[in-house]
Design a protein around this motif. Structure first.
Motif, short mmCIF file in Angstrom:
data_model
loop_
_atom_site.label_atom_id
_atom_site.label_comp_id
_atom_site.label_asym_id
_atom_site.label_seq_id
_atom_site.Cartn_x
_atom_site.Cartn_y
_atom_site.Cartn_z
N ASN A 47 -2.75 26.29 -0.53
CA ASN A 47 -4.13 26.69 -0.42
C ASN A 47 -4.59 28.15 -0.91
OD1 ASN A 47 -4.61 24.20 0.73
ND2 ASN A 47 -4.17 24.89 2.68
N LYS A 48 -3.79 28.91 -0.81
CA LYS A 48 -4.05 30.42 -1.23
C LYS A 48 -4.19 30.19 -2.70
CE LYS A 48 -2.13 33.14 2.54
NZ LYS A 48 -1.27 34.28 3.01
N HIS A 51 -7.35 28.53 -3.75
CA HIS A 51 -8.50 29.67 -3.71
C HIS A 51 -8.93 30.54 -4.50
CE1 HIS A 51 -9.86 27.31 -0.32
NE2 HIS A 51 -9.07 27.40 0.57
N HIS A 52 -7.50 31.12 -5.05
CA HIS A 52 -7.53 32.11 -5.93
C HIS A 52 -7.75 31.52 -7.48
CE1 HIS A 52 -6.27 36.05 -7.47
NE2 HIS A 52 -5.76 35.51 -8.60
N GLN A 54 -9.74 29.19 -8.04
CA GLN A 54 -11.21 28.79 -8.03
C GLN A 54 -12.05 30.02 -7.95
OE1 GLN A 54 -11.73 26.12 -4.80
NE2 GLN A 54 -10.56 24.49 -5.52
N ALA A 55 -11.48 30.88 -7.53
CA ALA A 55 -12.39 32.37 -7.37
C ALA A 55 -12.46 32.86 -8.78
CB ALA A 55 -11.81 33.18 -6.33
#
Length: 681
Positions: A47-48, A51-52, A54-55
């Motif tokens: 998940n980390k 999220h990275h 996607q950011a």
């Protein structure tokens, strides 16, 4: 002592076995749910990353990114294949190594703790030899020896009880040997088995008296009224004796180290006696005498006649005598011994399920009374019961007890003799108008004829003129010596009284037959009373046979075919004697702290050759020359070394005990194998 180095690291290679080399499982994890923890870890890392991404990435790039089932699944598989295996195997190895280090650290700390209970010299020696951690079993071995010793003692006592019960069953009766063990038999003053008066066929009464002397008590007993001065003098006396014993032990060790003979029993006694003057003397009035070297004469005078209690009118907490008494009372010297005996007997009765309903502790009189039942009426008591009376006697009390015993014996003699005289007079009156009733009447009739026809012709005196020494009841008593006067047994007097009672009963039966006049009833009533009281008195302990110390008087009533109280009390008494008394000790066997187990002839340390192989071993002349050299070198040995026995020149055949070789054969001596051919001078 020794130690075994056990393998302290995993020596198994396996991917799944806990704590094996290369394993992903560890015993340190205590069987946690490893898969759940890994899934949680991977889910978080995936998940980390998502999220990275996607950011950081633009939206257009994310929409055109080929995920092939999704980017999350690819990341998850990547972590699962690489990170998990490396991380888990690293953690397993680290945990196992940590456990090993901690275990070694704990072993070292335990070794240090064990070394604290070892003498310092032994700990230093072991550390120099191979390290204290290699020799850490000393205290454990001592503990095991102590445990086995106590276990062996319990087993031995149990086997003794089993042997006593087995012997009792085989003998089909109960006797003293089955009641009390052999190692305590010396302390028995009196033990008697007799049938119960009310139920003689089914119930037996047992009387047992045990005397434990002052010297045999583990904890000494003092009377409550004894003075403080007596207690302090007793402590000083024990201190002096202990100091003398230590000097004698030191003297014996020095003689052994010098190679001298050990002291005999009499020499040890004389050495102790000669050393008494080094610590005390008889100068009571001299303040500088040796007897006041431990406690000053002024302090001893302060506590003169000071007993257990002080008059409240003269009591002052700041006085010297009150403070000395307080020091002695705090040590509990006065009451320690008797209280220990009471605690011992009561605790043994409780643990052996021999309960009691009545106990009376006469502390000031040093007497204890225990009864299984409170009632004393025999008619209301069951057939299984016991009574214990424990009392401490000193010499003054025994003297008074002996005086009372003397008076009681004389009183019985007087009363029995009075009844004997009354019965004799009634018997003489019953012979009225009868010519011959007994042998005395017949002898009286033929008295004149015997004198005229026999005695005048032979010249012998008449029977009536001869002094009558034998009373026809008991044999003639020998003259008393100092031993009998100081230790009166009264066996002769008791036996005579017992025979008189039996003869009077038989005489009344022969006189009256089946008639019961008032005279017979009165005399039989008196006779029964005297017989009952005499048996009760004879059942008591003769104080002449008691020595100062603790007296344990036990009365037991038990059913013959059951013997429950008898067997239980036997175990109680044996345990009590084992815990209170030191037992009989022979000083001849206990006096030596070191003994030589063998007598060696090479203890002289002479400089002689003793060849075991080669031609010298077979040459008697060579051995004889060595003996001569040893005899010359003996003069160089110090006098403290024990000299070897002198060797004489052998004549004829050589004794085997002097030279262990065969006699030389006649003719030329053959050369032995391995010899270099050189003659020995």
């Amino acid at each position: 002592m020794g130690a075994i180095d056990l393998p302290k690291s995993p020596n198994v290679f396996h991917p799944e076995k806990p704590s094996a080399v290369g394993s992903r499982n560890s015993l340190a994890q205590e069987y946690r749910d490893q898969q759940k923890e890994v899934n949680q870890l991977l889910e978080e890392e995936t998940n980390k990353v998502l999220h990275h991404l996607q950011a950081k990435l633009p939206k257009e790039v994310l929409e055109r990114l080929d995920v092939m089932g999704g980017l999350k699944e690819k990341l998850y598989n990547y972590f699962n294949q690489n990170y998990q295996n490396m991380f888990n195997r690293y953690m397993v190895t680290a945990e196992d190594e940590m456990v090993k280090k901690i275990r070694n650290y704990i072993d070292k700390e335990e070794t240090k703790v064990l070394a604290r209970y070892t003498p310092k010299e032994i700990a230093d020696l072991l550390d120099q030899v191979g390290g204290a951690d290699k020799f850490n079993t000393g205290e454990i071995e001592k503990s095991i020896v102590n445990m086995y010793g106590h276990l062996q003692g319990h087993i031995q006592r149990g086997i003794n009880d089993l042997e006593n019960l087995t012997n009792s069953l085989l003998r089909q009766k109960t006797d003293v040997g089955a009641f009390i063990r052999g190692e305590n038999a010396y302390s028995v003053v009196k033990c008697a088995f007799k049938d119960n008066i009310v139920k003689p066929k089914t119930v037996t009464d047992v009387k047992l008296s045990v005397n434990i002397l002052d010297s045999e008590l583990i904890s000494p007993i003092f009377h409550y009224q004894v003075t403080v001065e007596y207690l302090i003098k007793d402590l000083i006396s024990k201190h002096i004796i202990d100091t003398i014993d230590k000097e004698i032990e030191k003297l014996k060790d020095e003689r052994i180290d010098q190679g001298l003979d050990e002291l005999s029993d009499s020499e040890i006694i004389f050495a102790k006696i000669n050393k008494v003057e080094n610590y005390t003397d008889d100068k009571v009035d001299d303040p500088k005498s040796k007897r006041y070297s431990i406690i000053a004469k002024a302090l001893m005078e302060r506590i003169n006649d000071l007993r257990a209690e002080i008059d409240p009118a003269t009591f002052d907490q700041l006085n010297i005598r009150e403070n000395i008494k307080k020091i002695v009372d705090m040590e509990n010297i006065r009451n320690r011994g008797f209280n220990t005996a009471i605690n011992s007997i009561t605790s043994i009765l409780d643990t052996s399920k021999m309960g009691y309903q009545y106990i009376e502790n006469l502390k000031n009189a040093r007497e204890l009374i225990i009864r299984e039942y409170e009632d004393t009426d025999v008619a209301n008591l069951p057939d299984e019961r016991y009574q214990i009376r424990m009392r401490y006697y000193d010499n003054a009390q025994l003297i008074e007890e002996r005086k009372a015993y003397d008076v009681q014996v004389k009183s019985f003699e007087t009363e029995v003799q009075h009844l004997w005289d009354v019965l004799d007079m009634i018997y003489e009156d019953s012979k009225f108008l009868t010519r011959v009733t007994d042998f005395a009447d017949l002898a009286k009739i033929y008295k004149k004829k015997i004198r005229k026809n026999i005695k005048e012709r032979t010249g012998d005196p008449l029977y009536e003129d001869i002094a009558k020494v034998w009373d026809e009841i008991s044999f003639i008593k020998p003259a008393e010596t100092e031993v009998e006067r100081m230790n009166r047994t009264y066996l002769y007097e008791k036996d005579k009284l017992r025979h008189k009672l039996i003869l009077m009963r038989e005489k009344m039966k022969s006189m009256y037959g089946y008639q019961y006049p008032i005279e017979r009833r009165v005399m039989e009533e008196r006779l029964n009373f005297l017989e009952k009281e005499f048996n009760r008195f004879d059942y008591m302990i003769n104080p002449y046979h008691i020595q100062p110390g603790l007296l344990l008087d036990v009365d037991i009533t038990s059913i013959k075919r059951k013997k429950a109280t008898l067997d239980g009390m036997a175990n109680v008494l044996n345990e009590f004697l084992h815990g209170v008394s030191k037992g009989f000790q022979d000083a001849a066997f206990a006096s030596f702290s070191r003994r030589r187990s063998t007598v060696r002839q090479d203890i002289a340390q002479s400089f002689a050759e003793t060849p075991s192989e080669g031609p010298a071993a077979l040459d008697p002349g060579k051995a004889y020359l060595d003996m001569l050299n040893a005899e010359e070198s003996r003069n160089m040995v110090p006098d403290t070394v024990e000299a070897a026995p002198k060797a004489s020149k052998p004549r004829g055949r050589t004794p085997k005990g002097v030279v262990d070789a065969k006699p030389a054969s006649r003719g030329r001596k053959p050369r032995s194998r391995g010899s270099d051919g050189l003659k020995e001078v």
